[in-house]
Design an enzyme around this catalytic site. Structure first.
Site, PDB file in Angstrom:
ATOM      1  N   HIS A  36       1.272  -1.059   0.238  1.00  0.00           N
ATOM      2  CA  HIS A  36      -0.298  -0.174  -0.313  1.00  0.00           C
ATOM      3  C   HIS A  36       0.839   1.159   0.284  1.00  0.00           C
ATOM      4  O   HIS A  36       0.507   2.199   0.803  1.00  0.00           O
ATOM      5  CB  HIS A  36      -0.996  -0.825   1.147  1.00  0.00           C
ATOM      6  N   TYR A 313       4.391  -4.976  10.014  1.00  0.00           N
ATOM      7  CA  TYR A 313       4.400  -3.765   9.355  1.00  0.00           C
ATOM      8  C   TYR A 313       5.490  -2.629  10.369  1.00  0.00           C
ATOM      9  O   TYR A 313       6.398  -1.764  10.238  1.00  0.00           O
ATOM     10  CB  TYR A 313       2.748  -3.248  10.392  1.00  0.00           C
TER      11      TYR A 313
HETATM   12  C1  HEM Z   1       0.683 -11.587   6.070  1.00  0.00           C
HETATM   13  C2  HEM Z   1       0.068 -10.208   5.369  1.00  0.00           C
HETATM   14  C3  HEM Z   1      -0.042  -8.920   5.530  1.00  0.00           C
HETATM   15  C4  HEM Z   1       1.130  -8.636   5.731  1.00  0.00           C
HETATM   16  C5  HEM Z   1       2.470  -9.322   5.919  1.00  0.00           C
HETATM   17  C6  HEM Z   1       1.083  -7.421   4.889  1.00  0.00           C
HETATM   18  C7  HEM Z   1       1.998  -6.144   5.019  1.00  0.00           C
HETATM   19  C8  HEM Z   1       1.845  -5.394   4.711  1.00  0.00           C
HETATM   20  C9  HEM Z   1       2.933  -3.875   5.494  1.00  0.00           C
HETATM   21  C10 HEM Z   1       4.193  -4.641   5.573  1.00  0.00           C
HETATM   22  C11 HEM Z   1       2.555  -3.031   5.048  1.00  0.00           C
HETATM   23  C12 HEM Z   1       3.125  -1.480   4.858  1.00  0.00           C
HETATM   24  C13 HEM Z   1       2.881  -1.641   6.483  1.00  0.00           C
HETATM   25  C14 HEM Z   1       3.344  -0.026   6.805  1.00  0.00           C
HETATM   26  O1  HEM Z   1       4.931   1.186   6.561  1.00  0.00           O
HETATM   27  O2  HEM Z   1       2.670   1.267   7.678  1.00  0.00           O
HETATM   28  C15 HEM Z   1       0.849  -2.606   5.017  1.00  0.00           C
HETATM   29  C16 HEM Z   1      -0.184  -2.331   5.098  1.00  0.00           C
HETATM   30  C17 HEM Z   1      -1.519  -2.285   5.039  1.00  0.00           C
HETATM   31  N1  HEM Z   1      -2.459  -3.216   5.078  1.00  0.00           N
HETATM   32 FE1  HEM Z   1      -1.516  -4.997   5.021  1.00  0.00          FE
HETATM   33  N2  HEM Z   1      -0.571  -7.172   5.155  1.00  0.00           N
HETATM   34  C18 HEM Z   1      -0.346  -8.306   5.238  1.00  0.00           C
HETATM   35  C19 HEM Z   1      -2.394  -9.037   5.562  1.00  0.00           C
HETATM   36  C20 HEM Z   1      -3.293  -7.319   5.304  1.00  0.00           C
HETATM   37  C21 HEM Z   1      -5.018  -8.018   5.493  1.00  0.00           C
HETATM   38  C22 HEM Z   1      -5.298  -9.330   6.152  1.00  0.00           C
HETATM   39  C23 HEM Z   1      -5.547  -6.277   4.937  1.00  0.00           C
HETATM   40  C24 HEM Z   1      -6.585  -6.491   5.397  1.00  0.00           C
HETATM   41  C25 HEM Z   1      -7.450  -5.308   5.538  1.00  0.00           C
HETATM   42  C26 HEM Z   1      -4.541  -5.961   4.972  1.00  0.00           C
HETATM   43  C27 HEM Z   1      -5.005  -4.293   5.004  1.00  0.00           C
HETATM   44  C28 HEM Z   1      -3.453  -3.393   4.887  1.00  0.00           C
HETATM   45  C29 HEM Z   1      -3.711  -1.775   4.236  1.00  0.00           C
HETATM   46  C30 HEM Z   1      -5.087  -1.143   4.235  1.00  0.00           C
HETATM   47  C31 HEM Z   1      -2.541  -1.410   4.608  1.00  0.00           C
HETATM   48  C32 HEM Z   1      -2.082   0.405   4.283  1.00  0.00           C
HETATM   49  C33 HEM Z   1      -2.106   1.405   6.070  1.00  0.00           C
HETATM   50  C34 HEM Z   1      -2.042   2.481   5.650  1.00  0.00           C
HETATM   51  O3  HEM Z   1      -2.226   3.107   5.092  1.00  0.00           O
HETATM   52  O4  HEM Z   1      -0.902   2.849   6.454  1.00  0.00           O
HETATM   53  N3  HEM Z   1      -3.139  -6.153   4.771  1.00  0.00           N
HETATM   54  N4  HEM Z   1       0.746  -4.227   4.594  1.00  0.00           N
END
Ligand code: HEM
Length: 324
Positions: A36, A313
């Site tokens: 994202h 995260y």
């Molecule tokens: C193995 C599972 C997952 C991994 C490894 C993962 C990994 C990541 C990482 C690395 C980020 C960036 C975090 C940051 O730097 O602040 C991120 C952001 C995000 N993820 Fe995931 N994620 C996973 C599952 C999910 C799931 C199930 C959702 C469903 C709701 C999701 C929704 C999001 C959203 C909406 C963001 C953006 C957050 C923001 O706007 O700061 N993720 N994810």
């Protein structure tokens, strides 16, 4: 096929290895979120309806309106990826609870700001972090081999049949006309805890005030790379943007540890409140939308992916803070 020679890392290395695997698939983009990567922030006000107060003593779900920071995002890990090319969109929200605000005598924890993280698909692709890592490595190998998108999808479905619902749902998502015209799902369940310690599993959904609207592919294809950000700016100038927070209440026997599974569609729902987007803002320093930060009155279910997200995260945050 995945390179099965690679041993699975010990569980303490799994968050870093998973973020490495995302980088191996989508490149490293210094200073950016590892998923994202491109997004736009807004300030809003959430007004609880009070309907959820019988299920939880969480301060932000009682009666008092609460400011919120919202980040809408493209799910791609590459910030240069076109809006059109990343089918799932994100809407993450952090409640700005004033320190010490009480709800029915319960103090909010100093500095603790509950988060709801949601995307436009109702289920996730993997049930466990180990399986997520395997999927990333398989996708990396297929991309390196130059497989077409169609072949990659076919290959993933063969290797990971449990991901069928999520992969089908993501690949059938149409480009949204606006960040403000699509519903967003928390995917995971959370436990709502009442004053007597009773726990009820709950899933979140943001329902847009605007009619659900998508762009015909041909129109999306000729739109700018970040048309959704432009659209949000224009829309805010002319009309209010809002979402209702809908809760789906699970039964005791509904799965709370499997984010690849949906609950039956006949579960009770209630409207927990309404969000108004007030204005767009620069991203605040140090913003991490960690869904495991729930605040008192809401607890984590044993969903292994939900619990894993905290460490994954943190790895991404550390890297982007260091500018690597
Ligand atoms: C193995 C599972 C997952 C991994 C490894 C993962 C990994 C990541 C990482 C690395 C980020 C960036 C975090 C940051 O730097 O602040 C991120 C952001 C995000 N993820 Fe995931 N994620 C996973 C599952 C999910 C799931 C199930 C959702 C469903 C709701 C999701 C929704 C999001 C959203 C909406 C963001 C953006 C957050 C923001 O706007 O700061 N993720 N994810």
């Amino acid at each position: 096929m995945t390179n099965m020679q690679e041993p699975m890392p010990a569980s303490d290395k799994l968050p870093a290895r998973s973020v490495d695997a995302i980088e191996e698939l989508s490149g490293t983009h210094p200073g950016k979120r590892r998923a994202h990567a491109r997004g736009i922030c807004a300030k809003g006000v959430f007004t609880p309806s009070g309907q959820a107060a019988r299920l939880t003593f969480a301060a932000h779900l009682q009666q008092t309106p609460c400011e919120a920071i919202i980040r809408f995002s493209n799910s791609a890990a590459d910030p240069a990826s076109r809006d059109l090319m990343s089918p799932a969109k994100g809407m993450a929200l952090q409640f700005q609870l004033p320190d010490g605000q009480g709800a029915r005598g319960v103090e909010s924890v100093q500095g603790e700001k509950p988060v709801i993280s949601a995307v436009t698909a109702p289920v996730f692709v993997a049930r466990t972090p180990e399986s997520f890592l395997e999927m990333m490595l398989a996708a990396r190998d297929m991309t390196r081999r130059g497989d077409s998108i169609k072949d990659r999808l076919k290959g993933m479905l063969q290797l990971f049949p449990h991901a069928a619902e999520a992969l089908t749902s993501i690949s059938s998502l149409k480009p949204p006309a606006s960040f403000a015209s699509v519903p967003y799902y928390s995917i995971h369940a959370f436990y709502f805890v009442d004053e007597n310690g009773r726990r009820r599993p709950v899933k979140y959904e943001w329902i847009p005030d605007a009619e659900e609207a998508h762009l015909p592919l041909i129109k999306a294809a000729v739109s700018s790379k970040d048309y959704l950000e432009d659209e949000l700016r224009d829309r805010l100038g002319t009309s209010p943007i809002g979402f209702t927070l809908r809760l789906t209440l699970g039964e005791e026997w509904d799965p709370v540890d499997d984010c690849t599974a949906r609950w039956p569609s006949n579960r009770e729902t209630l409207e927990a409140g309404h969000l108004f987007i007030v204005e767009l803002i620069e991203e605040p320093d140090g913003l991490v939308m960690d869904p495991t930060v729930t605040g008192p009155g809401i607890e984590l279910t044993p969903d292994p992916i939900l619990n894993f997200r905290h460490d994954a995260y943190a790895v991404s945050f550390e890297r982007r803070q260091k500018g690597i």
